[in-house]
Write a protein that holds these residues in place. Structure first.
Motif, PDB file in Angstrom:
ATOM      1  N   TRP A  21       0.878  -1.215  -0.075  1.00  0.00           N
ATOM      2  CA  TRP A  21      -0.162   0.128  -0.045  1.00  0.00           C
ATOM      3  C   TRP A  21       0.781   1.187   0.051  1.00  0.00           C
ATOM      4  CZ3 TRP A  21       0.775   3.169   4.152  1.00  0.00           C
ATOM      5  CH2 TRP A  21       1.519   2.823   5.080  1.00  0.00           C
ATOM      6  N   GLY A  22       0.409   2.189  -0.620  1.00  0.00           N
ATOM      7  CA  GLY A  22       0.943   3.530  -0.513  1.00  0.00           C
ATOM      8  C   GLY A  22       0.100   4.655  -0.288  1.00  0.00           C
ATOM      9  N   ALA A  23       0.751   5.800   0.360  1.00  0.00           N
ATOM     10  CA  ALA A  23      -0.303   6.814   0.627  1.00  0.00           C
ATOM     11  C   ALA A  23       0.668   8.153   0.397  1.00  0.00           C
ATOM     12  CB  ALA A  23      -0.712   7.084   2.018  1.00  0.00           C
ATOM     13  N   VAL A  24       0.133   9.397  -0.038  1.00  0.00           N
ATOM     14  CA  VAL A  24       0.837  10.721  -0.065  1.00  0.00           C
ATOM     15  C   VAL A  24      -0.014  11.766   0.591  1.00  0.00           C
ATOM     16  CG1 VAL A  24       1.892  12.335  -1.529  1.00  0.00           C
ATOM     17  CG2 VAL A  24       2.143  10.001  -2.403  1.00  0.00           C
ATOM     18  N   LEU A  25       0.542  12.192   1.677  1.00  0.00           N
ATOM     19  CA  LEU A  25      -0.324  13.265   2.435  1.00  0.00           C
ATOM     20  C   LEU A  25       0.374  14.861   2.234  1.00  0.00           C
ATOM     21  CD1 LEU A  25       0.186  10.592   4.035  1.00  0.00           C
ATOM     22  CD2 LEU A  25      -0.818  11.703   5.846  1.00  0.00           C
ATOM     23  N   MET A  26      -0.536  15.589   1.881  1.00  0.00           N
ATOM     24  CA  MET A  26      -0.124  16.888   1.533  1.00  0.00           C
ATOM     25  C   MET A  26      -0.648  17.904   2.528  1.00  0.00           C
ATOM     26  SD  MET A  26      -0.022  16.463  -2.643  1.00  0.00           S
ATOM     27  CE  MET A  26      -1.355  15.276  -2.675  1.00  0.00           C
ATOM     28  N   TYR A  27      -0.109  18.861   2.904  1.00  0.00           N
ATOM     29  CA  TYR A  27      -0.343  19.895   3.822  1.00  0.00           C
ATOM     30  C   TYR A  27       0.310  21.237   3.533  1.00  0.00           C
ATOM     31  CZ  TYR A  27      -0.956  23.084   7.576  1.00  0.00           C
ATOM     32  OH  TYR A  27      -1.237  24.313   8.437  1.00  0.00           O
ATOM     33  N   ILE A  31       4.913  17.685   2.012  1.00  0.00           N
ATOM     34  CA  ILE A  31       4.439  16.288   1.564  1.00  0.00           C
ATOM     35  C   ILE A  31       5.147  15.091   2.284  1.00  0.00           C
ATOM     36  CG2 ILE A  31       4.500  14.687  -0.613  1.00  0.00           C
ATOM     37  CD1 ILE A  31       4.597  17.292  -2.306  1.00  0.00           C
ATOM     38  N   LYS A  32       4.362  13.999   2.517  1.00  0.00           N
ATOM     39  CA  LYS A  32       4.896  13.151   3.346  1.00  0.00           C
ATOM     40  C   LYS A  32       4.205  11.516   2.553  1.00  0.00           C
ATOM     41  CE  LYS A  32       4.803  10.981   7.825  1.00  0.00           C
ATOM     42  NZ  LYS A  32       4.796  10.992   9.285  1.00  0.00           N
ATOM     43  N   GLU A  33       5.165  10.810   2.300  1.00  0.00           N
ATOM     44  CA  GLU A  33       5.077   9.540   1.573  1.00  0.00           C
ATOM     45  C   GLU A  33       4.789   8.364   2.681  1.00  0.00           C
ATOM     46  OE1 GLU A  33       7.643   9.151  -1.557  1.00  0.00           O
ATOM     47  OE2 GLU A  33       6.364  10.496  -2.918  1.00  0.00           O
TER      48      GLU A  33
END
Length: 143
Positions: A21-27, A31-33
């Protein structure tokens, strides 16, 4: 509350089989992977784990727009399938146990903690962040 954008994806080599699984968080500019894998899993489970892990990574309640190419994940929340699942003792419309019940329950708790807008994105269609999540998920599949 902070506005956060999240993209998630799951992948499986065989179904069931090893998966990731993979996720990219953006604020803002941040950016955090995130990614992870499991030696024996399903694609659906990896899609759910990606969303769970992404939401768990948030340190405080946030306004979240979560993008996924999983119709199963997005439709559950948009069409509120979980309401009947809960009412029917976590049985689906075929009166069978809902698969990955624990992950759905965790997602419901996380949804209560954050304000989540669930958005469907077409997979493998050139959406950059969705493609990046797919890369992360495939790279996390245990060899």
């Amino acid at each position: 509350m902070k506005d956060v954008t999240i993209y998630t994806d799951g992948a499986c080599s065989g179904n069931p089989g090893p998966g990731g699984w993979g996720a990219v968080l953006m604020y803002g500019e941040n950016i955090k992977e995130l990614s992870g894998g499991d030696r024996l899993t399903t694609n659906q489970k990896m899609e759910l784990v990606a969303a769970v892990e992404a939401l768990k990574a948030l340190r405080e309640p946030c306004n979240v727009t979560l993008y996924s190419d999983s119709a199963y994940l997005i439709n559950c929340f948009r069409q509120k399938w979980y309401v009947n699942w809960q009412k029917n003792g976590w049985k689906n419309s075929k009166k069978e146990p809902v698969q990955n019940k624990e992950l759905w329950q965790e997602l419901l708790q996380l949804q209560d903690h954050h304000h989540v807008k669930w958005e469907k994105v077409k997979g493998h269609s050139g959406v950059d962040w969705n493609e990046r999540c797919d890369e992360l998920a495939r790279a996390a599949i245990p060899k």
